[in-house]
Design a protein around this motif. Structure first.
Motif, PDB file in Angstrom:
ATOM      1  N   LEU A  75      15.831 -26.921  61.535  1.00 52.52           N
ATOM      2  CA  LEU A  75      14.951 -27.911  61.051  1.00 52.52           C
ATOM      3  C   LEU A  75      14.492 -27.603  59.544  1.00 52.52           C
ATOM      4  O   LEU A  75      14.311 -28.391  58.655  1.00 52.52           O
ATOM      5  N   ILE A  76      14.130 -26.429  59.328  1.00 50.42           N
ATOM      6  CA  ILE A  76      13.580 -25.881  58.178  1.00 50.42           C
ATOM      7  C   ILE A  76      14.612 -25.576  57.118  1.00 50.42           C
ATOM      8  O   ILE A  76      14.434 -25.809  55.969  1.00 50.42           O
ATOM      9  N   MET A  77      15.463 -25.393  57.647  1.00 51.62           N
ATOM     10  CA  MET A  77      16.651 -24.881  56.567  1.00 51.62           C
ATOM     11  C   MET A  77      17.668 -26.170  56.146  1.00 51.62           C
ATOM     12  O   MET A  77      18.033 -26.095  54.900  1.00 51.62           O
ATOM     13  N   PHE A 130      11.892 -30.839  55.316  1.00 51.50           N
ATOM     14  CA  PHE A 130      10.641 -29.937  55.906  1.00 51.50           C
ATOM     15  C   PHE A 130      10.091 -28.925  54.842  1.00 51.50           C
ATOM     16  O   PHE A 130       9.065 -28.836  54.615  1.00 51.50           O
ATOM     17  N   THR A 131      10.992 -28.257  54.214  1.00 48.37           N
ATOM     18  CA  THR A 131      10.689 -27.065  53.395  1.00 48.37           C
ATOM     19  C   THR A 131       9.577 -27.636  52.237  1.00 48.37           C
ATOM     20  O   THR A 131       8.609 -26.982  51.896  1.00 48.37           O
ATOM     21  N   ARG A 132      10.212 -28.610  51.514  1.00 49.27           N
ATOM     22  CA  ARG A 132       9.302 -28.972  50.346  1.00 49.27           C
ATOM     23  C   ARG A 132       8.351 -29.734  50.776  1.00 49.27           C
ATOM     24  O   ARG A 132       7.278 -29.624  49.926  1.00 49.27           O
ATOM     25  N   ILE A 170      23.496 -24.312  52.572  1.00 48.52           N
ATOM     26  CA  ILE A 170      22.139 -24.343  52.817  1.00 48.52           C
ATOM     27  C   ILE A 170      21.386 -23.306  52.010  1.00 48.52           C
ATOM     28  O   ILE A 170      20.001 -23.531  51.954  1.00 48.52           O
ATOM     29  N   PRO A 171      21.430 -21.960  51.580  1.00 53.62           N
ATOM     30  CA  PRO A 171      20.631 -21.177  51.002  1.00 53.62           C
ATOM     31  C   PRO A 171      20.374 -21.797  49.528  1.00 53.62           C
ATOM     32  O   PRO A 171      19.466 -21.567  48.893  1.00 53.62           O
ATOM     33  N   LEU A 197      12.553 -24.896  47.106  1.00 55.50           N
ATOM     34  CA  LEU A 197      11.535 -24.312  46.859  1.00 55.50           C
ATOM     35  C   LEU A 197      11.087 -24.378  45.221  1.00 55.50           C
ATOM     36  O   LEU A 197       9.887 -24.789  44.754  1.00 55.50           O
ATOM     37  N   ARG A 198      12.056 -24.578  44.534  1.00 49.48           N
ATOM     38  CA  ARG A 198      11.850 -24.896  42.998  1.00 49.48           C
ATOM     39  C   ARG A 198      11.268 -26.143  42.761  1.00 49.48           C
ATOM     40  O   ARG A 198      10.167 -26.198  41.932  1.00 49.48           O
ATOM     41  N   THR A 199      11.768 -27.108  43.372  1.00 46.71           N
ATOM     42  CA  THR A 199      11.190 -28.600  43.440  1.00 46.71           C
ATOM     43  C   THR A 199       9.696 -28.691  43.732  1.00 46.71           C
ATOM     44  O   THR A 199       8.748 -29.250  43.021  1.00 46.71           O
ATOM     45  N   ALA A 200       9.459 -27.991  44.888  1.00 48.32           N
ATOM     46  CA  ALA A 200       8.039 -27.894  45.613  1.00 48.32           C
ATOM     47  C   ALA A 200       6.978 -27.306  44.564  1.00 48.32           C
ATOM     48  O   ALA A 200       5.928 -27.841  44.551  1.00 48.32           O
ATOM     49  N   PHE A 201       7.504 -26.159  44.121  1.00 44.68           N
ATOM     50  CA  PHE A 201       6.441 -25.376  43.194  1.00 44.68           C
ATOM     51  C   PHE A 201       6.365 -26.168  41.866  1.00 44.68           C
ATOM     52  O   PHE A 201       5.107 -26.242  41.395  1.00 44.68           O
ATOM     53  N   ILE A 202       7.264 -27.224  41.264  1.00 50.38           N
ATOM     54  CA  ILE A 202       6.919 -27.854  40.111  1.00 50.38           C
ATOM     55  C   ILE A 202       5.891 -29.070  40.526  1.00 50.38           C
ATOM     56  O   ILE A 202       4.940 -29.333  39.756  1.00 50.38           O
TER      57      ILE A 202
END
Length: 298
Positions: free
Chosen positions: A109-111, A115-117, A224-225, A232-237
Motif C-alpha cells: 500500500l505504501i510503495m 499513500f506516501t505523498r 517502484i523505488p 517524496l520530492r513532490t510531497a516536500f515541494i
C-alpha cells in the motif's frame, strides 16, 4: 583419683565415638554396594535385546495400514498426499499465498499507491500549524488511507477485472495474472514518476535499455523505488509551499513581541492561535485535500 576417673571416662567416650564411625562407614559401604548392583542390573537390562512375538494383525489395524476408512472404531486416520504432476494449486497452498500477500499488504500500500505523498503532506500541515499531536497520528493515517482508496479505486477495479477474477476462475496462470495485475499499477506509477528517477534506478539495477521499448516494459523493481523518491520530492515541494504563510505569521508575531519588549515570551505560543484561525478561514483542509487529489488525477 578424680584425675584417673576423668581419664577413664574420656577413654570410654573416645571408644564409643570410634565404634560409631566404624558402624557408619560399614553402612555406607553396604549402601555403595547396593547402588553398584542396581546400576549393573540396569545396564544388563538395557543391553539385553527385547523380543517381540507377532500374534497377527486384526482387521482394523490392517485397514489403517491399507489407508482405508475405519467403520468399527473412532480412531483418527491421517493421510498425506502429494500434488506432484498437477497444475492446480492445493487449497492449503492458496491460503498460504493469500496470508503472505496480506502480511505484505501495508508495504505494498505504501510503495505502489498515493499513500506516501498524502501522509507526508498531512504531517507537514500539522508541523506548520505547530499543534504537536493534533490531529493525532491515527486520524492522519485513517484520512490518508481513505483518500488513497478514493484515488486508487479505478486502478484496483482494473486489477480485479483483468487479473484476480480470471486467476480465481482458472482462466489464466499465475505468471499471466501477475503481469496483468501489475500493468495498471505500472501505468499509475509512471504518470507520477520523473524520467530522471527512472534512469537512476535503471543504472543501479543494470537494466539493458536496448531490450526495453517503453517504460511499461521496465521491471517492477525499477519502477517502484523511482516512484517512491518522486513522491517524496513532490510531497516536500508541497510542504514547502504550505509552510510559507505560517512562517509569515510567525515573523509578524515575533516582530510585534520584540517591539513591545516581550522577549521572554515564546512567539509560537502567541502565533499558534492565529495560524489555526488563518487555516480555518482559508478552509485549509478542503483546499489541500482537493489539490492533493487533483495532483494525481491530472
Amino acid at each position: 583419683m578424680k584425675d584417673n576417673k576423668y581419664i577413664v571416662n574420656e577413654k570410654q567416650n573416645t571408644d564409643i565415638t570410634v565404634s560409631a564411625k566404624k558402624k557408619r562407614l560399614h553402612n555406607k559401604s553396604v549402601l555403595n554396594i547396593l547402588i553398584m548392583l542396581c546400576a549393573c542390573f540396569v545396564i544388563v537390562s538395557v543391553r539385553t535385546p527385547a523380543y517381540v512375538y507377532a500374534t497377527g494383525v486384526d482387521r482394523t489395524t490392517q485397514n489403517e495400514i491399507d489407508a482405508q476408512a475405519d467403520v468399527d472404531d473412532n480412531t483418527l486416520d491421517l493421510n498425506i498426499s502429494s500434488n506432484a504432476g498437477s497444475t492446480n494449486l492445493e487449497a492449503t497452498l492458496q491460503i498460504l499465498i493469500m496470508l503472505t500477500i496480506l502480511s505484505l499488504a501495508p508495504s505494498i500500500l505504501i510503495m505502489v499507491t498515493s499513500f506516501t505523498r498524502i501522509i507526508v503532506v498531512l504531517h507537514f500541515i500539522r508541523t506548520a500549524l505547530a499543534t504537536q499531536t493534533s490531529p493525532p497520528n491515527q486520524v492522519l493515517v485513517g484520512l490518508a488511507l481513505f483518500i488513497t482508496l478514493a484515488i486508487m479505486t479505478p486502478v484496483f477495479n482494473e486489477v480485479n477485472t483483468n487479473a484476480v477474477q480470471p486467476f480465481m476462475s482458472g482462466e489464466i496462470k499465475q505468471e499471466q495474472a501477475f503481469e496483468a495485475g501489475t500493468k495498471p499499477l505500472k501505468q499509475f506509477m509512471l504518470k507520477q514518476t520523473r524520467d530522471k528517477d527512472l534512469q537512476l534506478f535503471i543504472d543501479i539495477n543494470g537494466t539493458d535499455t536496448d531490450e526495453v521499448s517503453s517504460y511499461e516494459d521496465l521491471p517492477i523493481t525499477v519502477i517502484i523505488p523511482a516512484f517512491i523518491i518522486s513522491e517524496l520530492r513532490t510531497a516536500f515541494i508541497i510542504g514547502f509551499v504550505l509552510y510559507l504563510p505560517f512562517i509569515v505569521v510567525d515573523m509578524v508575531v515575533a516582530s510585534t513581541l520584540m517591539s513591545m519588549g516581550m522577549m521572554m515570551l515564546p512567539p509560537t505560543t502567541i502565533s499558534m492561535p492565529f495560524k489555526i484561525l488563518l487555516f480555518i478561514m482559508a478552509d485549509g483542509w478542503n483546499l489541500i485535500i482537493g489539490q492533493l487529489v487533483d495532483s494525481f488525477i491530472k
